[in-house]
Design a protein around this motif. Structure first.
Motif, mmCIF file in Angstrom:
data_model
loop_
_atom_site.group_PDB
_atom_site.id
_atom_site.type_symbol
_atom_site.label_atom_id
_atom_site.label_comp_id
_atom_site.label_asym_id
_atom_site.label_seq_id
_atom_site.Cartn_x
_atom_site.Cartn_y
_atom_site.Cartn_z
ATOM 1 N N PRO A 74 -21.570 -19.643 -3.207
ATOM 2 C CA PRO A 74 -21.049 -18.272 -3.295
ATOM 3 C C PRO A 74 -21.668 -17.342 -2.243
ATOM 4 C CG PRO A 74 -22.322 -18.844 -5.264
ATOM 5 C CD PRO A 74 -22.228 -20.077 -4.425
ATOM 6 N N THR A 77 -19.585 -15.860 0.651
ATOM 7 C CA THR A 77 -18.725 -14.670 0.531
ATOM 8 C C THR A 77 -19.357 -13.445 1.174
ATOM 9 O OG1 THR A 77 -19.585 -14.094 -1.654
ATOM 10 C CG2 THR A 77 -17.624 -15.501 -1.584
ATOM 11 N N THR A 80 -18.955 -11.259 6.058
ATOM 12 C CA THR A 80 -17.835 -10.308 6.129
ATOM 13 C C THR A 80 -17.065 -10.350 7.439
ATOM 14 O OG1 THR A 80 -19.394 -8.591 6.810
ATOM 15 C CG2 THR A 80 -18.857 -8.717 4.464
ATOM 16 N N GLY A 99 -14.205 -13.065 -3.108
ATOM 17 C CA GLY A 99 -14.868 -11.863 -2.633
ATOM 18 C C GLY A 99 -14.807 -11.766 -1.130
ATOM 19 N N ASN A 100 -14.719 -10.556 -0.634
ATOM 20 C CA ASN A 100 -14.668 -10.249 0.793
ATOM 21 C C ASN A 100 -13.641 -11.117 1.511
ATOM 22 O OD1 ASN A 100 -16.604 -8.197 0.661
ATOM 23 N ND2 ASN A 100 -18.252 -9.677 0.721
ATOM 24 N N PHE A 102 -13.234 -14.273 1.647
ATOM 25 C CA PHE A 102 -12.736 -15.442 0.915
ATOM 26 C C PHE A 102 -11.419 -15.140 0.206
ATOM 27 C CE2 PHE A 102 -16.382 -17.733 2.044
ATOM 28 C CZ PHE A 102 -16.230 -19.049 1.641
ATOM 29 N N ASN A 103 -11.134 -13.869 -0.050
ATOM 30 C CA ASN A 103 -9.863 -13.507 -0.679
ATOM 31 C C ASN A 103 -8.694 -13.649 0.295
ATOM 32 O OD1 ASN A 103 -11.389 -12.908 -2.888
ATOM 33 N ND2 ASN A 103 -11.237 -10.703 -2.682
ATOM 34 N N ASP A 136 -12.584 -10.141 -10.371
ATOM 35 C CA ASP A 136 -12.223 -9.858 -8.983
ATOM 36 C C ASP A 136 -10.940 -9.045 -8.897
ATOM 37 O OD1 ASP A 136 -14.429 -11.245 -8.292
ATOM 38 O OD2 ASP A 136 -13.435 -12.477 -6.771
#
Length: 193
Positions: A74, A77, A80, A99-100, A102-103, A136
């Motif tokens: 994790p 993530t 950025t 998150g960030n 990874f989305n 999320d």
């Protein structure tokens, strides 16, 4: 080969298409200025190093076609600036972290990993793994509201600037018009006298 000192100016490391094997050392996280890291098409195994989360400048990470196992850390993530992620064709499993950046990654970043589940894959995780996804979604709602606030502030600022400029030109035009009217009256008086 053991390096006594690692140059910090390395921004790209491409060791793809070799027969390197074994674990990727945690020390890879010390290459802080890396922008591109490509270890694809080797025989690396073991877990993806958690220390990769410290590579804050990383924009491209390709670990495809290896034998990495375990879960996706994790900590990744936190990258950025990451624009390209390819973890396909490994032996990874578990929930894909969200998150960030990874989305934004699609299925193609994860294909060939039969044990992976969660967004963006169609394979859902069981039970407890669904809770972080709902969390999320709430974060995405908050981020959307945050963006909305910026949009409203920008529109408000634009309106104020537009009105100020508009009134400046309008006032200038009115002053010129009044001066012309006064000049016409003076000319009319002179003609009459």
């Amino acid at each position: 080969m053991v390096l006594v000192k690692i140059l910090t100016i390395f921004v790209a490391l491409d060791l793809s298409n070799n027969k390197f094997h074994g674990n990727v050392p945690e020390e890879i996280g010390e290459l802080k200025s890396l922008v591109v890291l490509n270890l694809s098409q080797n025989v690396f195994d073991g877990r993806i190093p958690i220390s990769l989360g410290e590579l804050s400048q990383l924009e491209s990470l390709d670990f495809s076609n290896n034998k990495f196992s375990g879960t996706i850390p994790p900590q990744l993530t936190s990258l950025t600036f990451l624009e390209v992620l390819n973890l396909s064709y490994n032996q990874l499993g578990g929930h894909i972290p969200l998150g960030n950046q990874f989305n934004t990654f699609t299925n193609s970043s994860y294909i060939g990993n039969a044990g992976l589940c969660g967004t963006p894959l169609s394979r859902k995780c069981s039970g407890d793994d669904d809770v972080p996804v709902a969390h999320d979604e709430n974060l995405e709602g908050e981020e959307a509201m945050f963006d909305w606030k910026f949009a409203v502030a920008g529109c408000g600022f634009g309106l104020v600037v537009g009105l100020t400029i508009g009134f400046t030109f309008l006032a200038d035009w009115i002053i010129k018009w009044v001066i012309k009217q006064q000049q016409k009256k003076r000319q009319a008086r002179r003609k009459c006298n």
